[in-house]
Design a protein around this motif. Sequence first.
Motif, mmCIF file in Angstrom:
data_model
loop_
_atom_site.group_PDB
_atom_site.id
_atom_site.type_symbol
_atom_site.label_atom_id
_atom_site.label_comp_id
_atom_site.label_asym_id
_atom_site.label_seq_id
_atom_site.Cartn_x
_atom_site.Cartn_y
_atom_site.Cartn_z
ATOM 1 N N GLY A 214 80.074 99.492 100.570
ATOM 2 C CA GLY A 214 80.869 98.623 101.432
ATOM 3 C C GLY A 214 82.329 98.522 101.011
ATOM 4 N N LEU A 215 82.716 99.273 99.989
ATOM 5 C CA LEU A 215 84.080 99.206 99.495
ATOM 6 C C LEU A 215 84.925 100.364 100.021
ATOM 7 C CD1 LEU A 215 83.434 98.371 95.706
ATOM 8 C CD2 LEU A 215 84.102 96.781 97.518
ATOM 9 N N ALA A 216 86.229 100.117 100.093
ATOM 10 C CA ALA A 216 87.157 101.200 100.406
ATOM 11 C C ALA A 216 87.152 102.189 99.250
ATOM 12 C CB ALA A 216 88.568 100.643 100.603
ATOM 13 N N PRO A 217 87.538 103.435 99.492
ATOM 14 C CA PRO A 217 87.466 104.455 98.434
ATOM 15 C C PRO A 217 88.188 104.044 97.151
ATOM 16 C CG PRO A 217 87.891 105.483 100.544
ATOM 17 C CD PRO A 217 87.953 104.012 100.780
ATOM 18 N N GLU A 218 89.399 103.408 97.279
ATOM 19 C CA GLU A 218 90.132 103.015 96.077
ATOM 20 C C GLU A 218 89.384 101.953 95.292
ATOM 21 O OE1 GLU A 218 91.247 102.924 99.118
ATOM 22 O OE2 GLU A 218 92.879 104.380 99.281
ATOM 23 N N ARG B 129 86.150 101.414 95.399
ATOM 24 C CA ARG B 129 84.919 101.985 94.857
ATOM 25 C C ARG B 129 85.218 102.748 93.561
ATOM 26 N NH1 ARG B 129 83.087 103.829 99.155
ATOM 27 N NH2 ARG B 129 83.881 105.998 99.060
ATOM 28 N N SER B 130 86.299 103.486 93.523
ATOM 29 C CA SER B 130 86.681 104.226 92.329
ATOM 30 C C SER B 130 86.970 103.273 91.164
ATOM 31 C CB SER B 130 87.909 105.098 92.593
ATOM 32 O OG SER B 130 87.629 106.069 93.574
ATOM 33 N N LEU B 131 87.635 102.151 91.494
ATOM 34 C CA LEU B 131 87.923 101.166 90.463
ATOM 35 C C LEU B 131 86.659 100.546 89.940
ATOM 36 C CD1 LEU B 131 89.834 99.333 88.838
ATOM 37 C CD2 LEU B 131 89.944 97.799 90.825
ATOM 38 N N ALA B 132 85.748 100.217 90.860
ATOM 39 C CA ALA B 132 84.501 99.591 90.439
ATOM 40 C C ALA B 132 83.698 100.536 89.540
ATOM 41 C CB ALA B 132 83.684 99.209 91.675
#
Length: 289
Positions: A273-277, A279-282
């Motif tokens: 459910g996250l934007a790509p940026e 998701r990468s941070l998470a």
Amino acid sequence: MLSQGELLDLAESIRTEGQHEDIVLDADGVLLDGRNRLAACEIAGVEPRFTTYTGSDPTALIFSKNMFRRHISKGQEAMITVMACSFSGHSLRNLAKLHGLSRSRLSAANVVLKHSPDLAEQVRIGTLSLDNAYNTVAERKVRAATVQKQYDHLREHAPDLAEQVTESEITLADATGALNERLETERLRQYVITADTVRLADGDTTPPLAELVERGDITWPEAHQRAEEFAVHRRDTIQRSRHALHLIAEHWTAVQDLAARPDTPFARDILDGLAPEARSLAQALITLA
């Protein structure tokens, strides 16, 4: 001397009533007191009556007889007293006490005589009041002190300009203006150099602003403006970064929860459910938790 009208009145009085007071000469026949009476006797056609002064202080005689019996202002009295003291040897304190003059008035007259003899003479003859003369002297002293302070400042920070002023090649005002420009340029230069040092330490690879100035690409004021813009941008970026890290710290338990269940449907539903940026941070934070 008396005015022409007063002198004629005195002549008429001597003609009708006689000469009431002797004309005073010293042992050498020099007139000490009574020149108005002498002139009035000549006008009236009356033989003047003389007496010879036998005392030891003719100056005091002239002073006492020709000043305090006249209709002059207290300021004139004070000025004449100070002038007389400059050559008679009498102290201001004694004369103030003797003739009822205030010490403050005598002090003011002394200041005027010392610093502006031209104004002192105007006070003596009654064309300028002592108060106005004193105020003028005070203003002149303030202006002179200001000029001296400017010159001292100039000599300290720009001896070459001070020398030009001394040689009358430029005015003090122009030299002061030139010094102010130098000091302002140096202030801008130091600010820019400090900003360049910070930019270099932060890893900025763009050419230093000071170098651009030295090459003639921009001026110091332009470099200063860019340095200020850099400082503002850097400060704003630091504040935003701090805020973002505070938010991460406040929600770090969520990251730890994901790290504890990395391959579960729960974790996949959150990450999907996250934007790509984000998701990468998470995913990067999960590896650190």
